[in-house]
Motif scaffolding. Structure first.
Motif, PDB file in Angstrom:
ATOM      1  N   VAL A  40       9.479 -11.096  -1.471  1.00 37.58           N
ATOM      2  CA  VAL A  40       9.895 -11.200  -3.009  1.00 37.58           C
ATOM      3  C   VAL A  40       9.696  -9.827  -3.646  1.00 37.58           C
ATOM      4  N   VAL A  41       8.562  -9.186  -3.326  1.00 32.53           N
ATOM      5  CA  VAL A  41       8.405  -8.037  -3.877  1.00 32.53           C
ATOM      6  C   VAL A  41       9.621  -6.748  -3.529  1.00 32.53           C
ATOM      7  N   TYR A  42       9.910  -6.941  -2.101  1.00 33.17           N
ATOM      8  CA  TYR A  42      10.995  -5.971  -1.752  1.00 33.17           C
ATOM      9  C   TYR A  42      12.585  -6.524  -2.394  1.00 33.17           C
ATOM     10  N   LEU A  43      12.628  -7.645  -2.527  1.00 34.45           N
ATOM     11  CA  LEU A  43      13.756  -8.033  -3.231  1.00 34.45           C
ATOM     12  C   LEU A  43      13.846  -7.819  -5.049  1.00 34.45           C
ATOM     13  N   LEU A  44      12.586  -7.722  -5.625  1.00 34.71           N
ATOM     14  CA  LEU A  44      12.494  -7.614  -6.746  1.00 34.71           C
ATOM     15  C   LEU A  44      12.586  -6.118  -7.145  1.00 34.71           C
ATOM     16  N   ASP A  45      11.896  -5.303  -6.311  1.00 33.33           N
ATOM     17  CA  ASP A  45      11.981  -3.820  -6.418  1.00 33.33           C
ATOM     18  C   ASP A  45      13.311  -3.121  -6.317  1.00 33.33           C
ATOM     19  N   LYS A  46      14.219  -3.807  -5.141  1.00 30.96           N
ATOM     20  CA  LYS A  46      15.203  -3.275  -5.039  1.00 30.96           C
ATOM     21  C   LYS A  46      16.275  -3.812  -6.134  1.00 30.96           C
ATOM     22  N   VAL A  92      18.134   0.771 -12.497  1.00 26.67           N
ATOM     23  CA  VAL A  92      17.444   1.786 -13.291  1.00 26.67           C
ATOM     24  C   VAL A  92      17.564   3.002 -12.301  1.00 26.67           C
ATOM     25  N   LYS A  93      18.465   3.969 -12.701  1.00 24.08           N
ATOM     26  CA  LYS A  93      18.811   5.096 -11.708  1.00 24.08           C
ATOM     27  C   LYS A  93      18.023   6.153 -12.480  1.00 24.08           C
ATOM     28  N   GLY A  94      17.179   6.898 -11.772  1.00 25.83           N
ATOM     29  CA  GLY A  94      16.439   7.938 -12.217  1.00 25.83           C
ATOM     30  C   GLY A  94      14.859   7.797 -13.062  1.00 25.83           C
ATOM     31  N   GLY A  95      14.685   6.515 -13.441  1.00 27.09           N
ATOM     32  CA  GLY A  95      13.292   6.312 -13.908  1.00 27.09           C
ATOM     33  C   GLY A  95      13.404   4.979 -14.988  1.00 27.09           C
ATOM     34  N   GLU A  96      12.048   4.683 -15.386  1.00 25.87           N
ATOM     35  CA  GLU A  96      11.911   3.517 -15.951  1.00 25.87           C
ATOM     36  C   GLU A  96      12.503   3.587 -17.567  1.00 25.87           C
ATOM     37  N   ILE A  97      12.908   2.620 -18.060  1.00 28.61           N
ATOM     38  CA  ILE A  97      13.665   2.450 -19.304  1.00 28.61           C
ATOM     39  C   ILE A  97      12.820   1.504 -20.250  1.00 28.61           C
ATOM     40  N   GLY A  98      11.936   0.608 -19.582  1.00 23.44           N
ATOM     41  CA  GLY A  98      11.114  -0.341 -20.401  1.00 23.44           C
ATOM     42  C   GLY A  98      11.680  -1.613 -20.729  1.00 23.44           C
ATOM     43  N   ASN A  99      12.987  -1.774 -20.195  1.00 26.95           N
ATOM     44  CA  ASN A  99      13.777  -2.879 -20.417  1.00 26.95           C
ATOM     45  C   ASN A  99      14.496  -3.368 -19.012  1.00 26.95           C
ATOM     46  N   PRO A 103       0.713  -1.322  -0.013  1.00 31.30           N
ATOM     47  CA  PRO A 103      -0.141  -0.191  -0.007  1.00 31.30           C
ATOM     48  C   PRO A 103       0.987   1.403  -0.206  1.00 31.30           C
ATOM     49  N   ASN A 104       1.763   1.033   0.518  1.00 29.47           N
ATOM     50  CA  ASN A 104       2.969   2.459   0.770  1.00 29.47           C
ATOM     51  C   ASN A 104       3.856   2.803  -0.840  1.00 29.47           C
ATOM     52  N   GLY A 105       3.849   1.643  -1.569  1.00 28.35           N
ATOM     53  CA  GLY A 105       4.626   1.792  -2.748  1.00 28.35           C
ATOM     54  C   GLY A 105       5.646   1.095  -2.691  1.00 28.35           C
ATOM     55  N   PHE A 106       6.233   0.790  -1.488  1.00 30.28           N
ATOM     56  CA  PHE A 106       7.318  -0.024  -1.317  1.00 30.28           C
ATOM     57  C   PHE A 106       7.286  -0.791   0.080  1.00 30.28           C
ATOM     58  N   VAL A 107       8.083  -1.754  -0.073  1.00 33.95           N
ATOM     59  CA  VAL A 107       8.130  -2.610   1.416  1.00 33.95           C
ATOM     60  C   VAL A 107       9.169  -2.225   1.976  1.00 33.95           C
ATOM     61  N   VAL A 108       8.989  -2.046   3.320  1.00 33.99           N
ATOM     62  CA  VAL A 108       9.855  -1.465   4.139  1.00 33.99           C
ATOM     63  C   VAL A 108      10.543  -2.868   4.930  1.00 33.99           C
TER      64      VAL A 108
END
Length: 186
Positions: free
Chosen positions: A112-118, A124-131, A61-66
């Motif tokens: 798993v979400v925390y791991l994949l997000d990190k 991806v420094k600064g934004g999405e690149i699509g790849n 819900p916060n957009g990220f896992v703490v």
């Protein structure tokens, strides 16, 4: 970007709005992943995107896992980021012998979400690149029957396929695994 893709992106944005959601926070590369995963079918991609938004808001819900939400999983020290590969993809090392089926499956899902997000964010420094891709190395040394967690593997792959919209990439690369064997010297 091709004109046809621009048209499909516009149609997808309209379809998502009709479903009662917004694409405001998401750029073209993210939406293109959903379109590609659904063979450029805007209705199917829109439904998948809305499903992803609902899943994401319910689990994260916060957009990220703490880190405080996944203490048991972090304490095991079973997964490590090793920087970037020569091609710029983040490299993740998983020591299977340190993983045990979790007592708290919700905490494992959040891990798993925390791991994949990190992992993805590390490249991806600064934004999405699509790849956004990653390299995972599974270390099976010293693994025993107790470390095998079929439910955990299924959860991880489901998150990659459905929730991180990497379905097409996984289909092409999942079974192209190279085995590296240690050789005894002398």
């Amino acid at each position: 970007m091709e004109k046809s893709h621009e048209l499909e992106l516009t149609q997808m944005r309209k379809s998502v709005e009709k479903l009662g959601f917004s694409t405001e926070k998401y750029g073209d590369p993210t939406l293109m992943r959903f379109l590609i995963a659904r063979s450029m079918d805007t209705d199917k991609a829109s439904k998948m995107f809305v499903q992803w938004l609902k899943w994401r808001s319910s689990l994260v819900p916060n957009g990220f896992v703490v880190e405080s939400e996944v203490p048991d999983q972090l304490e095991a020290r079973k997964i490590f980021l090793q920087g970037l590969s020569k091609t710029g993809y983040p490299v993740m090392i998983v020591q299977a012998c340190k993983h045990y089926p979790p007592k708290d499956h919700l905490q494992f899902k959040k891990f798993v979400v925390y791991l994949l997000d990190k992992t993805i964010a590390s490249a991806v420094k600064g934004g999405e690149i699509g790849n956004e891709k990653l390299i995972g190395v599974l270390d099976f040394q010293n693994i025993t029957y107790r470390n095998v967690d079929a439910r955990g593997l299924i959860t991880g792959f489901q998150f990659l396929q459905v929730m991180y919209v990497l379905r097409n990439m996984l289909k092409r690369t999942l079974f192209h695994v190279s085995y590296i064997r240690e050789t005894e010297q002398g």
